[in-house]
Design a protein around this motif. Structure first.
Motif, PDB file in Angstrom:
ATOM      1  N   ILE A 295      46.846  53.460  38.884  1.00  0.00           N
ATOM      2  CA  ILE A 295      48.015  53.629  39.851  1.00  0.00           C
ATOM      3  C   ILE A 295      47.666  52.818  41.195  1.00  0.00           C
ATOM      4  CG2 ILE A 295      49.700  54.741  41.005  1.00  0.00           C
ATOM      5  CD1 ILE A 295      49.677  56.777  38.926  1.00  0.00           C
ATOM      6  N   TRP A 296      46.436  53.141  41.624  1.00  0.00           N
ATOM      7  CA  TRP A 296      46.038  52.241  42.983  1.00  0.00           C
ATOM      8  C   TRP A 296      45.761  50.693  42.430  1.00  0.00           C
ATOM      9  CZ3 TRP A 296      46.487  53.664  47.751  1.00  0.00           C
ATOM     10  CH2 TRP A 296      46.188  55.004  48.268  1.00  0.00           C
ATOM     11  N   LEU A 297      45.297  50.507  41.331  1.00  0.00           N
ATOM     12  CA  LEU A 297      45.005  48.896  41.070  1.00  0.00           C
ATOM     13  C   LEU A 297      46.298  48.333  40.952  1.00  0.00           C
ATOM     14  CD1 LEU A 297      43.037  46.785  40.091  1.00  0.00           C
ATOM     15  CD2 LEU A 297      43.010  47.795  37.710  1.00  0.00           C
ATOM     16  N   GLN A 298      47.325  49.032  40.227  1.00  0.00           N
ATOM     17  CA  GLN A 298      48.604  48.624  39.990  1.00  0.00           C
ATOM     18  C   GLN A 298      49.176  47.753  41.401  1.00  0.00           C
ATOM     19  OE1 GLN A 298      52.707  50.242  37.624  1.00  0.00           O
ATOM     20  NE2 GLN A 298      52.025  51.206  39.919  1.00  0.00           N
ATOM     21  N   ALA A 299      48.978  48.923  42.444  1.00  0.00           N
ATOM     22  CA  ALA A 299      49.536  48.512  43.656  1.00  0.00           C
ATOM     23  C   ALA A 299      48.654  47.417  44.289  1.00  0.00           C
ATOM     24  CB  ALA A 299      49.489  49.718  44.526  1.00  0.00           C
ATOM     25  N   VAL A 300      47.400  47.331  44.248  1.00  0.00           N
ATOM     26  CA  VAL A 300      46.577  46.243  44.759  1.00  0.00           C
ATOM     27  C   VAL A 300      47.007  44.943  43.983  1.00  0.00           C
ATOM     28  CG1 VAL A 300      44.340  45.003  44.941  1.00  0.00           C
ATOM     29  CG2 VAL A 300      44.901  47.707  45.461  1.00  0.00           C
ATOM     30  N   SER A 301      47.290  44.774  42.758  1.00  0.00           N
ATOM     31  CA  SER A 301      47.586  43.887  42.056  1.00  0.00           C
ATOM     32  C   SER A 301      48.965  43.160  42.519  1.00  0.00           C
ATOM     33  CB  SER A 301      47.476  44.160  40.601  1.00  0.00           C
ATOM     34  OG  SER A 301      46.104  44.439  40.246  1.00  0.00           O
ATOM     35  N   ALA A 302      49.946  43.919  42.567  1.00  0.00           N
ATOM     36  CA  ALA A 302      51.310  43.568  42.708  1.00  0.00           C
ATOM     37  C   ALA A 302      51.404  43.132  44.100  1.00  0.00           C
ATOM     38  CB  ALA A 302      52.334  44.605  42.633  1.00  0.00           C
ATOM     39  N   CYS A 303      50.771  43.656  45.064  1.00  0.00           N
ATOM     40  CA  CYS A 303      50.901  43.177  46.508  1.00  0.00           C
ATOM     41  C   CYS A 303      50.153  41.927  46.591  1.00  0.00           C
ATOM     42  CB  CYS A 303      50.128  44.285  47.368  1.00  0.00           C
ATOM     43  SG  CYS A 303      51.073  45.772  47.669  1.00  0.00           S
ATOM     44  N   ALA A 304      48.912  41.654  46.051  1.00  0.00           N
ATOM     45  CA  ALA A 304      48.184  40.300  45.930  1.00  0.00           C
ATOM     46  C   ALA A 304      49.032  39.112  45.336  1.00  0.00           C
ATOM     47  CB  ALA A 304      47.060  40.430  44.941  1.00  0.00           C
ATOM     48  N   ALA A 305      49.910  39.448  44.225  1.00  0.00           N
ATOM     49  CA  ALA A 305      50.788  38.575  43.747  1.00  0.00           C
ATOM     50  C   ALA A 305      51.758  37.982  44.835  1.00  0.00           C
ATOM     51  CB  ALA A 305      51.231  38.964  42.367  1.00  0.00           C
ATOM     52  N   PHE A 306      52.379  39.041  45.654  1.00  0.00           N
ATOM     53  CA  PHE A 306      53.318  38.759  46.559  1.00  0.00           C
ATOM     54  C   PHE A 306      52.702  37.917  47.804  1.00  0.00           C
ATOM     55  CE2 PHE A 306      55.901  40.470  50.287  1.00  0.00           C
ATOM     56  CZ  PHE A 306      56.989  39.690  50.009  1.00  0.00           C
ATOM     57  N   GLY A 307      51.457  38.368  48.085  1.00  0.00           N
ATOM     58  CA  GLY A 307      50.950  37.920  49.121  1.00  0.00           C
ATOM     59  C   GLY A 307      50.387  36.274  48.771  1.00  0.00           C
ATOM     60  N   PHE A 308      49.906  36.073  47.580  1.00  0.00           N
ATOM     61  CA  PHE A 308      49.506  34.879  47.158  1.00  0.00           C
ATOM     62  C   PHE A 308      50.722  33.835  47.336  1.00  0.00           C
ATOM     63  CE2 PHE A 308      46.164  36.410  44.266  1.00  0.00           C
ATOM     64  CZ  PHE A 308      45.126  36.439  45.304  1.00  0.00           C
ATOM     65  N   VAL A 309      51.909  34.014  46.729  1.00  0.00           N
ATOM     66  CA  VAL A 309      53.137  33.199  46.993  1.00  0.00           C
ATOM     67  C   VAL A 309      53.850  33.272  48.255  1.00  0.00           C
ATOM     68  CG1 VAL A 309      55.500  33.008  46.121  1.00  0.00           C
ATOM     69  CG2 VAL A 309      53.875  33.678  44.529  1.00  0.00           C
ATOM     70  N   LEU A 310      53.698  34.336  49.013  1.00  0.00           N
ATOM     71  CA  LEU A 310      53.849  34.156  50.425  1.00  0.00           C
ATOM     72  C   LEU A 310      53.282  33.456  51.199  1.00  0.00           C
ATOM     73  CD1 LEU A 310      56.194  35.667  52.166  1.00  0.00           C
ATOM     74  CD2 LEU A 310      54.077  37.256  52.863  1.00  0.00           C
ATOM     75  N   ALA A 311      51.881  33.063  50.679  1.00  0.00           N
ATOM     76  CA  ALA A 311      51.145  31.884  51.336  1.00  0.00           C
ATOM     77  C   ALA A 311      51.233  30.711  51.036  1.00  0.00           C
ATOM     78  CB  ALA A 311      49.773  32.288  51.345  1.00  0.00           C
ATOM     79  N   GLY A 312      52.152  30.363  50.032  1.00  0.00           N
ATOM     80  CA  GLY A 312      52.769  29.087  49.591  1.00  0.00           C
ATOM     81  C   GLY A 312      52.018  28.766  48.236  1.00  0.00           C
ATOM     82  N   LEU A 313      51.334  29.521  47.417  1.00  0.00           N
ATOM     83  CA  LEU A 313      50.491  29.378  46.358  1.00  0.00           C
ATOM     84  C   LEU A 313      51.698  29.564  45.150  1.00  0.00           C
ATOM     85  CD1 LEU A 313      47.066  30.937  47.061  1.00  0.00           C
ATOM     86  CD2 LEU A 313      47.715  28.627  47.180  1.00  0.00           C
ATOM     87  N   THR A 314      52.326  28.636  44.709  1.00  0.00           N
ATOM     88  CA  THR A 314      53.645  28.964  43.852  1.00  0.00           C
ATOM     89  C   THR A 314      53.392  28.480  42.381  1.00  0.00           C
ATOM     90  OG1 THR A 314      54.489  26.640  44.358  1.00  0.00           O
ATOM     91  CG2 THR A 314      55.180  28.560  45.510  1.00  0.00           C
TER      92      THR A 314
END
Length: 416
Positions: A295-314
Protein backbone atom coordinates in the motif's frame (compact mmCIF):
# COMPACT_ATOMS: atom_id res chain seq x y z
CA UNK A 1 0.15 -23.16 15.91
CA UNK A 2 2.04 -24.63 12.97
CA UNK A 3 0.70 -24.85 9.41
CA UNK A 4 0.15 -28.60 9.86
CA UNK A 5 -1.75 -28.10 13.11
CA UNK A 6 -3.77 -25.35 11.50
CA UNK A 7 -4.75 -27.70 8.69
CA UNK A 8 -5.87 -30.30 11.20
CA UNK A 9 -7.87 -27.77 13.17
CA UNK A 10 -9.79 -26.63 10.11
CA UNK A 11 -10.30 -30.11 8.71
CA UNK A 12 -8.68 -29.17 5.38
CA UNK A 13 -5.56 -30.39 3.71
CA UNK A 14 -2.88 -28.13 2.35
CA UNK A 15 -3.48 -29.58 -1.10
CA UNK A 16 -6.79 -27.73 -1.44
CA UNK A 17 -8.99 -28.16 -4.51
CA UNK A 18 -7.90 -30.20 -7.55
CA UNK A 19 -5.86 -28.29 -10.12
CA UNK A 20 -8.65 -28.55 -12.70
CA UNK A 21 -11.20 -27.02 -10.31
CA UNK A 22 -8.79 -24.23 -9.42
CA UNK A 23 -8.34 -23.43 -13.12
CA UNK A 24 -12.11 -23.43 -13.64
CA UNK A 25 -12.63 -21.04 -10.70
CA UNK A 26 -9.93 -18.76 -12.12
CA UNK A 27 -11.64 -18.72 -15.52
CA UNK A 28 -15.03 -17.93 -13.96
CA UNK A 29 -13.53 -15.22 -11.76
CA UNK A 30 -11.65 -13.73 -14.72
CA UNK A 31 -14.73 -13.36 -16.90
CA UNK A 32 -15.61 -9.95 -15.41
CA UNK A 33 -12.11 -8.39 -15.65
CA UNK A 34 -11.51 -9.89 -19.10
CA UNK A 35 -14.82 -8.54 -20.43
CA UNK A 36 -13.80 -5.10 -19.18
CA UNK A 37 -10.17 -5.13 -20.32
CA UNK A 38 -10.96 -6.65 -23.71
CA UNK A 39 -13.15 -3.65 -24.57
CA UNK A 40 -11.09 -0.80 -23.14
CA UNK A 41 -8.84 -0.53 -26.18
CA UNK A 42 -11.92 -0.59 -28.43
CA UNK A 43 -13.67 2.32 -26.67
CA UNK A 44 -12.31 5.01 -29.04
CA UNK A 45 -13.57 2.91 -31.99
CA UNK A 46 -17.02 2.57 -30.39
CA UNK A 47 -17.07 6.33 -29.79
CA UNK A 48 -16.20 7.05 -33.42
CA UNK A 49 -18.64 4.42 -34.77
CA UNK A 50 -21.65 6.01 -33.07
CA UNK A 51 -20.42 9.62 -33.06
CA UNK A 52 -20.79 9.72 -29.29
CA UNK A 53 -18.96 11.73 -26.65
CA UNK A 54 -16.23 10.25 -24.49
CA UNK A 55 -18.48 10.46 -21.42
CA UNK A 56 -21.30 8.59 -23.21
CA UNK A 57 -18.91 5.92 -24.45
CA UNK A 58 -17.49 5.43 -20.96
CA UNK A 59 -20.93 4.08 -20.03
CA UNK A 60 -19.95 0.87 -21.84
CA UNK A 61 -17.51 0.29 -18.97
CA UNK A 62 -19.06 2.22 -16.08
CA UNK A 63 -22.60 0.79 -16.45
CA UNK A 64 -21.07 -2.68 -16.53
CA UNK A 65 -19.24 -1.95 -13.28
CA UNK A 66 -22.30 -0.40 -11.61
CA UNK A 67 -24.43 -3.44 -12.48
CA UNK A 68 -21.62 -5.75 -11.43
CA UNK A 69 -21.50 -3.92 -8.09
CA UNK A 70 -25.26 -4.13 -7.59
CA UNK A 71 -25.39 -7.83 -8.45
CA UNK A 72 -22.54 -9.01 -6.27
CA UNK A 73 -24.27 -8.44 -2.88
CA UNK A 74 -27.25 -10.41 -4.21
CA UNK A 75 -25.16 -13.23 -5.66
CA UNK A 76 -23.27 -13.81 -2.41
CA UNK A 77 -26.30 -14.41 -0.15
CA UNK A 78 -28.10 -16.36 -2.88
CA UNK A 79 -25.12 -18.70 -3.19
CA UNK A 80 -25.17 -19.17 0.60
CA UNK A 81 -28.88 -19.98 0.41
CA UNK A 82 -29.16 -22.08 -2.75
CA UNK A 83 -25.62 -23.29 -3.36
CA UNK A 84 -22.56 -22.32 -5.36
CA UNK A 85 -23.17 -24.51 -8.41
CA UNK A 86 -26.64 -23.24 -9.47
CA UNK A 87 -25.60 -19.60 -9.09
CA UNK A 88 -22.42 -19.99 -11.13
CA UNK A 89 -24.08 -21.93 -13.94
CA UNK A 90 -26.94 -19.44 -14.05
CA UNK A 91 -24.50 -16.55 -14.18
CA UNK A 92 -22.68 -18.06 -17.15
CA UNK A 93 -25.99 -18.48 -18.98
CA UNK A 94 -26.92 -14.83 -18.41
CA UNK A 95 -23.48 -13.68 -19.59
CA UNK A 96 -23.86 -15.67 -22.82
CA UNK A 97 -27.21 -13.96 -23.53
CA UNK A 98 -25.62 -10.53 -23.00
CA UNK A 99 -22.72 -11.38 -25.31
CA UNK A 100 -25.07 -12.38 -28.14
CA UNK A 101 -27.04 -9.14 -27.76
CA UNK A 102 -23.88 -7.02 -27.68
CA UNK A 103 -22.49 -8.61 -30.83
CA UNK A 104 -25.62 -7.77 -32.83
CA UNK A 105 -26.32 -4.37 -31.18
CA UNK A 106 -26.91 -1.64 -33.81
CA UNK A 107 -26.78 1.31 -31.40
CA UNK A 108 -24.70 2.47 -28.45
CA UNK A 109 -27.76 2.27 -26.21
CA UNK A 110 -28.21 -1.43 -26.99
CA UNK A 111 -24.52 -2.06 -26.39
CA UNK A 112 -24.95 -0.55 -22.93
CA UNK A 113 -28.04 -2.72 -22.27
CA UNK A 114 -26.09 -5.80 -23.34
CA UNK A 115 -23.28 -4.84 -20.97
CA UNK A 116 -25.81 -4.65 -18.12
CA UNK A 117 -26.86 -8.24 -18.86
CA UNK A 118 -23.23 -9.39 -19.08
CA UNK A 119 -22.45 -7.73 -15.76
CA UNK A 120 -25.35 -9.48 -14.03
CA UNK A 121 -23.86 -12.81 -15.10
CA UNK A 122 -20.36 -11.83 -14.02
CA UNK A 123 -21.63 -10.85 -10.57
CA UNK A 124 -22.55 -14.49 -9.99
CA UNK A 125 -19.42 -16.07 -11.50
CA UNK A 126 -16.94 -13.83 -9.67
CA UNK A 127 -18.68 -14.01 -6.29
CA UNK A 128 -19.19 -17.76 -6.36
CA UNK A 129 -15.57 -18.40 -7.37
CA UNK A 130 -14.32 -16.51 -4.30
CA UNK A 131 -16.95 -18.12 -2.09
CA UNK A 132 -15.87 -21.63 -3.15
CA UNK A 133 -12.32 -20.80 -2.06
CA UNK A 134 -13.73 -19.39 1.19
CA UNK A 135 -15.48 -22.74 1.75
CA UNK A 136 -12.25 -24.66 1.19
CA UNK A 137 -9.83 -22.31 3.03
CA UNK A 138 -11.32 -20.81 6.23
CA UNK A 139 -7.93 -19.63 7.55
CA UNK A 140 -4.87 -17.60 6.51
CA UNK A 141 -4.33 -19.84 3.47
CA UNK A 142 -7.24 -18.08 1.76
CA UNK A 143 -5.02 -15.08 0.93
CA UNK A 144 -2.47 -17.39 -0.67
CA UNK A 145 -5.25 -19.23 -2.53
CA UNK A 146 -6.64 -15.93 -3.86
CA UNK A 147 -3.14 -14.97 -5.03
CA UNK A 148 -2.78 -18.32 -6.83
CA UNK A 149 -6.23 -17.82 -8.37
CA UNK A 150 -5.12 -14.44 -9.65
CA UNK A 151 -1.93 -15.91 -11.12
CA UNK A 152 -4.00 -18.17 -13.35
CA UNK A 153 -6.43 -15.33 -14.13
CA UNK A 154 -3.54 -13.17 -15.28
CA UNK A 155 -3.03 -15.35 -18.34
CA UNK A 156 -6.27 -13.93 -19.67
CA UNK A 157 -6.31 -10.47 -18.14
CA UNK A 158 -2.77 -9.59 -19.21
CA UNK A 159 -3.46 -10.40 -22.86
CA UNK A 160 -6.99 -9.00 -23.00
CA UNK A 161 -6.17 -5.31 -23.70
CA UNK A 162 -3.80 -6.18 -26.54
CA UNK A 163 -6.10 -8.83 -28.03
CA UNK A 164 -9.07 -6.47 -27.74
CA UNK A 165 -7.16 -3.70 -29.51
CA UNK A 166 -6.00 -6.07 -32.23
CA UNK A 167 -9.51 -7.38 -32.82
CA UNK A 168 -10.96 -3.87 -32.91
CA UNK A 169 -8.35 -2.75 -35.46
CA UNK A 170 -8.67 -5.80 -37.72
CA UNK A 171 -12.34 -6.81 -37.42
CA UNK A 172 -14.18 -3.91 -35.76
CA UNK A 173 -15.47 -3.36 -32.26
CA UNK A 174 -18.01 -6.23 -32.51
CA UNK A 175 -15.23 -8.83 -32.61
CA UNK A 176 -14.33 -8.71 -28.87
CA UNK A 177 -17.95 -9.60 -28.04
CA UNK A 178 -17.77 -12.65 -30.29
CA UNK A 179 -14.65 -13.77 -28.45
CA UNK A 180 -16.41 -13.31 -25.09
CA UNK A 181 -19.33 -15.39 -26.34
CA UNK A 182 -16.99 -18.20 -27.35
CA UNK A 183 -15.04 -18.15 -24.09
CA UNK A 184 -18.12 -18.07 -21.85
CA UNK A 185 -19.67 -20.96 -23.77
CA UNK A 186 -16.54 -23.08 -23.28
CA UNK A 187 -16.36 -22.23 -19.56
CA UNK A 188 -20.04 -23.08 -19.16
CA UNK A 189 -19.58 -26.55 -20.67
CA UNK A 190 -16.66 -27.32 -18.35
CA UNK A 191 -18.49 -25.98 -15.28
CA UNK A 192 -21.55 -28.08 -16.09
CA UNK A 193 -19.41 -31.20 -15.93
CA UNK A 194 -16.78 -30.40 -13.29
CA UNK A 195 -18.08 -27.89 -10.71
CA UNK A 196 -18.95 -29.50 -7.32
CA UNK A 197 -21.12 -28.04 -4.59
CA UNK A 198 -18.98 -26.70 -1.70
CA UNK A 199 -21.47 -24.62 0.27
CA UNK A 200 -21.08 -25.07 4.02
CA UNK A 201 -24.13 -26.66 5.64
CA UNK A 202 -25.52 -24.45 8.43
CA UNK A 203 -27.24 -25.90 11.47
CA UNK A 204 -29.79 -23.08 11.67
CA UNK A 205 -32.27 -21.64 9.24
CA UNK A 206 -30.85 -20.63 5.87
CA UNK A 207 -33.81 -18.57 4.72
CA UNK A 208 -33.14 -15.41 2.76
CA UNK A 209 -34.11 -13.47 5.89
CA UNK A 210 -31.40 -15.31 7.84
CA UNK A 211 -28.82 -14.56 5.16
CA UNK A 212 -30.01 -10.93 5.13
CA UNK A 213 -29.41 -10.70 8.86
CA UNK A 214 -25.94 -12.14 8.32
CA UNK A 215 -25.26 -9.44 5.71
CA UNK A 216 -26.28 -6.73 8.18
CA UNK A 217 -24.04 -8.27 10.83
CA UNK A 218 -21.11 -8.24 8.41
CA UNK A 219 -21.65 -4.54 7.65
CA UNK A 220 -21.72 -3.75 11.37
CA UNK A 221 -18.13 -4.93 11.61
CA UNK A 222 -16.10 -1.75 11.18
CA UNK A 223 -12.98 -3.74 10.32
CA UNK A 224 -14.83 -5.37 7.42
CA UNK A 225 -15.96 -1.93 6.19
CA UNK A 226 -12.34 -0.77 6.42
CA UNK A 227 -11.26 -3.69 4.19
CA UNK A 228 -14.01 -2.82 1.72
CA UNK A 229 -12.96 0.83 1.51
CA UNK A 230 -9.30 -0.01 1.03
CA UNK A 231 -10.02 -2.62 -1.66
CA UNK A 232 -12.38 -0.17 -3.38
CA UNK A 233 -9.78 2.60 -3.48
CA UNK A 234 -7.15 0.32 -4.99
CA UNK A 235 -9.45 -1.00 -7.70
CA UNK A 236 -10.82 2.47 -8.52
CA UNK A 237 -7.28 3.78 -8.91
CA UNK A 238 -6.36 1.06 -11.40
CA UNK A 239 -9.59 1.10 -13.45
CA UNK A 240 -9.76 4.90 -13.46
CA UNK A 241 -6.32 5.07 -15.03
CA UNK A 242 -6.57 2.32 -17.63
CA UNK A 243 -9.97 3.43 -18.97
CA UNK A 244 -8.64 6.92 -19.72
CA UNK A 245 -5.25 5.80 -21.07
CA UNK A 246 -6.49 4.67 -24.53
CA UNK A 247 -8.16 8.06 -25.12
CA UNK A 248 -4.93 9.80 -24.10
CA UNK A 249 -2.88 7.69 -26.49
CA UNK A 250 -5.36 8.23 -29.33
CA UNK A 251 -6.23 11.91 -28.82
CA UNK A 252 -2.95 13.29 -27.48
CA UNK A 253 -0.46 11.13 -29.36
CA UNK A 254 -2.37 9.49 -32.22
CA UNK A 255 -1.27 6.01 -31.09
CA UNK A 256 -3.20 2.86 -32.20
CA UNK A 257 -5.21 0.69 -29.82
CA UNK A 258 -2.56 -2.05 -29.86
CA UNK A 259 -0.05 0.35 -28.26
CA UNK A 260 -2.34 0.63 -25.26
CA UNK A 261 -2.48 -3.16 -25.03
CA UNK A 262 1.29 -3.40 -24.96
CA UNK A 263 1.61 -0.82 -22.18
CA UNK A 264 -1.08 -2.53 -20.12
CA UNK A 265 0.77 -5.82 -20.42
CA UNK A 266 3.51 -4.20 -18.32
CA UNK A 267 0.98 -3.44 -15.61
CA UNK A 268 -0.33 -6.99 -15.78
CA UNK A 269 3.23 -8.26 -15.38
CA UNK A 270 3.65 -6.17 -12.25
CA UNK A 271 0.40 -7.43 -10.72
CA UNK A 272 1.35 -11.00 -11.64
CA UNK A 273 4.71 -10.68 -9.88
CA UNK A 274 3.07 -9.28 -6.77
CA UNK A 275 0.62 -12.17 -6.59
CA UNK A 276 3.39 -14.66 -7.30
CA UNK A 277 5.32 -13.34 -4.31
CA UNK A 278 2.25 -13.54 -2.07
CA UNK A 279 1.54 -17.10 -3.22
CA UNK A 280 4.90 -18.16 -1.77
CA UNK A 281 4.26 -16.70 1.69
CA UNK A 282 3.12 -18.67 4.73
CA UNK A 283 1.38 -17.28 7.80
CA UNK A 284 -0.85 -14.31 8.54
CA UNK A 285 1.91 -12.08 9.90
CA UNK A 286 4.04 -12.33 6.74
CA UNK A 287 1.04 -11.58 4.54
CA UNK A 288 0.15 -8.56 6.66
CA UNK A 289 3.67 -7.10 6.46
CA UNK A 290 3.81 -7.51 2.69
CA UNK A 291 0.36 -5.97 2.22
CA UNK A 292 1.36 -2.93 4.29
CA UNK A 293 4.48 -2.46 2.17
CA UNK A 294 2.38 -2.79 -1.00
CA UNK A 295 0.00 0.00 0.00
CA UNK A 296 2.91 2.37 0.70
CA UNK A 297 4.60 1.42 -2.60
CA UNK A 298 1.34 2.08 -4.43
CA UNK A 299 1.26 5.64 -3.08
CA UNK A 300 4.91 6.31 -3.92
CA UNK A 301 4.41 5.06 -7.50
CA UNK A 302 1.19 7.03 -8.12
CA UNK A 303 2.66 10.24 -6.75
CA UNK A 304 5.84 9.72 -8.81
CA UNK A 305 3.84 9.42 -12.05
CA UNK A 306 1.92 12.59 -11.22
CA UNK A 307 5.16 14.39 -10.35
CA UNK A 308 6.88 13.38 -13.59
CA UNK A 309 4.06 14.71 -15.78
CA UNK A 310 3.73 17.82 -13.63
CA UNK A 311 7.42 18.44 -14.36
CA UNK A 312 6.72 18.35 -18.11
CA UNK A 313 7.68 14.72 -18.85
CA UNK A 314 4.66 13.73 -20.97
CA UNK A 315 5.98 10.71 -22.92
CA UNK A 316 3.85 7.64 -22.03
CA UNK A 317 6.83 5.93 -20.41
CA UNK A 318 6.75 8.53 -17.63
CA UNK A 319 3.16 7.77 -16.71
CA UNK A 320 3.01 4.07 -17.57
CA UNK A 321 6.47 3.36 -16.11
CA UNK A 322 5.56 4.09 -12.45
CA UNK A 323 2.39 2.06 -12.91
CA UNK A 324 4.54 -1.11 -13.14
CA UNK A 325 5.62 -0.95 -9.45
CA UNK A 326 2.13 0.31 -8.60
CA UNK A 327 0.58 -2.83 -10.11
CA UNK A 328 3.16 -4.95 -8.28
CA UNK A 329 2.17 -3.19 -5.06
CA UNK A 330 -1.51 -3.95 -5.63
CA UNK A 331 -0.64 -7.57 -6.28
CA UNK A 332 0.99 -7.64 -2.84
CA UNK A 333 -1.85 -5.93 -0.98
CA UNK A 334 -5.20 -6.93 -2.50
CA UNK A 335 -5.12 -10.69 -1.70
CA UNK A 336 -4.56 -9.97 2.00
CA UNK A 337 -7.23 -7.26 2.17
CA UNK A 338 -9.78 -9.47 0.40
CA UNK A 339 -8.96 -12.54 2.48
CA UNK A 340 -9.19 -10.53 5.70
CA UNK A 341 -12.67 -9.36 4.71
CA UNK A 342 -13.85 -12.91 3.94
CA UNK A 343 -12.46 -14.26 7.23
CA UNK A 344 -14.42 -11.62 9.15
CA UNK A 345 -17.64 -13.44 8.17
CA UNK A 346 -16.98 -17.07 9.20
CA UNK A 347 -19.53 -19.45 7.70
CA UNK A 348 -20.83 -16.82 5.27
CA UNK A 349 -18.12 -16.63 2.63
CA UNK A 350 -20.71 -15.76 -0.03
CA UNK A 351 -21.97 -12.75 1.92
CA UNK A 352 -18.45 -11.46 2.56
CA UNK A 353 -17.34 -12.04 -1.03
CA UNK A 354 -20.40 -10.17 -2.24
CA UNK A 355 -19.86 -7.17 0.01
CA UNK A 356 -16.16 -6.78 -0.77
CA UNK A 357 -16.87 -7.14 -4.49
CA UNK A 358 -19.65 -4.55 -4.25
CA UNK A 359 -17.23 -2.03 -2.73
CA UNK A 360 -14.61 -2.64 -5.41
CA UNK A 361 -16.97 -2.44 -8.36
CA UNK A 362 -18.90 0.59 -7.06
CA UNK A 363 -15.74 2.59 -6.45
CA UNK A 364 -14.37 1.56 -9.85
CA UNK A 365 -17.62 2.45 -11.64
CA UNK A 366 -17.69 5.91 -10.07
CA UNK A 367 -14.04 6.42 -11.00
CA UNK A 368 -14.52 5.27 -14.60
CA UNK A 369 -17.54 7.49 -15.23
CA UNK A 370 -15.90 10.48 -13.52
CA UNK A 371 -12.83 10.07 -15.74
CA UNK A 372 -15.08 10.35 -18.79
CA UNK A 373 -15.39 14.08 -18.06
CA UNK A 374 -11.67 14.88 -17.74
CA UNK A 375 -9.64 16.26 -20.67
CA UNK A 376 -7.94 13.62 -22.82
CA UNK A 377 -5.20 15.87 -24.18
CA UNK A 378 -3.13 15.63 -20.98
CA UNK A 379 -2.61 12.85 -18.39
CA UNK A 380 -2.44 15.29 -15.46
CA UNK A 381 -6.08 14.99 -14.26
CA UNK A 382 -6.16 11.19 -14.18
CA UNK A 383 -2.72 10.93 -12.56
CA UNK A 384 -3.71 13.46 -9.92
CA UNK A 385 -6.79 11.35 -9.27
CA UNK A 386 -4.64 8.22 -8.89
CA UNK A 387 -2.24 9.94 -6.48
CA UNK A 388 -5.14 11.13 -4.33
CA UNK A 389 -6.72 7.68 -4.11
CA UNK A 390 -3.38 6.12 -3.19
CA UNK A 391 -3.14 8.44 -0.18
CA UNK A 392 -6.73 7.61 0.80
CA UNK A 393 -5.74 3.93 0.67
CA UNK A 394 -2.95 4.56 3.18
CA UNK A 395 -5.41 6.23 5.53
CA UNK A 396 -7.83 3.30 5.18
CA UNK A 397 -5.02 0.86 5.96
CA UNK A 398 -4.08 2.70 9.14
CA UNK A 399 -7.68 2.83 10.35
CA UNK A 400 -8.14 -0.84 9.50
CA UNK A 401 -5.10 -1.91 11.48
CA UNK A 402 -6.34 0.06 14.49
CA UNK A 403 -9.81 -1.48 14.30
CA UNK A 404 -8.45 -5.02 13.99
CA UNK A 405 -6.20 -4.49 17.02
CA UNK A 406 -9.27 -3.46 19.03
CA UNK A 407 -11.13 -6.66 18.15
CA UNK A 408 -10.87 -9.86 20.25
CA UNK A 409 -7.78 -11.93 19.57
CA UNK A 410 -8.09 -14.14 16.49
CA UNK A 411 -7.55 -17.85 16.54
CA UNK A 412 -5.36 -17.60 13.46
CA UNK A 413 -1.71 -18.36 13.61
CA UNK A 414 0.15 -15.04 13.64
CA UNK A 415 3.42 -16.56 12.54
CA UNK A 416 4.58 -18.58 9.55
Amino acid sequence: MTATQDDAATGETAAGPPRGLFTLLAACSALGPVSTLLLIAALPSIRDEFGASTAATQAVSSVFLFTFAAGIPLAGPLSDRYGRRPLLLGGLGVFIIGSVLAYFAPTLELVVVARIIQAAGCAATTTVSRAVLGDIYPDWRLARALANLTLIMMIGTSLSPYVGGLLAERAGWHAPFLLLLTLSGMIGLVALRALPETRVAHSGSMSLAAVGRASVDVLRNRAFVGCAVDAGMMYALYLGFITVAPYLLADMLGRPATDFGLYIMLLSLGYFMGNLYVSRLRGHAALERVARFGIWLQAVSACAAFGFVLAGLTDPIWWFGPMLPLAFAQGLALPHVTATAVRLAPGYAGVASGMIGFAQQTCAALAVQAMGFVPTDTPLPVLGFCATLSLVSIGAMMLLERMIRQQPASREDPSP
